[in-house]
Design a protein around this motif. Sequence first.
Motif: not given
Length: 191
Positions: A9-38
Motif C-alpha cells: 500500500c502506498g500513501e493515501p491520496l489527497p482528500r479531493d482526489l480520493a473523493y473523485r475516485i470514490e464518486q467514480f466507483l459509485y457511478q459505476e455501481a449505479r450504472c451496473l444496477a441500472s443494467r446499462r452494461h454497454r
Amino acid sequence: MSRIDEERCGEPLPRDLAYRIEQFLYQEARCLASRRHREWLTFLADDLSYKIPIRFTATGSLQDQESDELWRVENELSKPHETHFMDEGKLELTARIAKTGYLKAWAFSPPPRTRLHISNVEASSTDYDDEYRVLSNFLIFYSRHDHEQQLYSGMREDRIRPGGQRGFEIASRVITPDWNVFQGAALNFFI
C-alpha cells in the motif's frame, strides 16, 4: 504475479482526489444496477484485466494453523496459471455484454436484478505516477425469477488511472470473493 499483487500500500491520496475516485466507483455501481452494461464499458480501459479467482478453504494440521501462512487470504485463491471464475479483458466483457441483449439467452431471460453496494473505499498511490490502487468492499443483492435470490460479498482491488470518457478508467480489477462455492445458477452479473 501482477503489479497489483507485488505492491504494498502506498500513501493515501489527497482528500479531493480520493473523493473523485470514490464518486467514480459509485457511478459505476449505479450504472451496473441500472443494467446499462454497454455504458459500463466506458468505465473500463481498453487494456483492462478483470479477474475473479476461485477461493479454496484453507486446511492444514494443527501445527500449520499456528503459522501465519495458513491465515493469508492469498493462499486461499487460485494462482494466475490456475482456473478462475473469470479471467477476461475488455474484449471478452464486451462480447459477454453483447449476449445480454438476446432474449433467448437463458442467463438473461428474464434479466437479473442486482444492487451493488460499495464501501470501505481506500485509495492510495502506487509506484506509477499515473495509476492509483483502490481497495473496496462490495455486497451484491441478486434476484432473478420470483424465487432466486442471493447475496454475494467480497473485496475489489482496482488499478485506476486518469483518462477515459469519465475522467478515470479501470485498468485492472481483481475480485476476491468471500464465497468458495458459487451458489447461483450462472455468474451473469458484473462486480
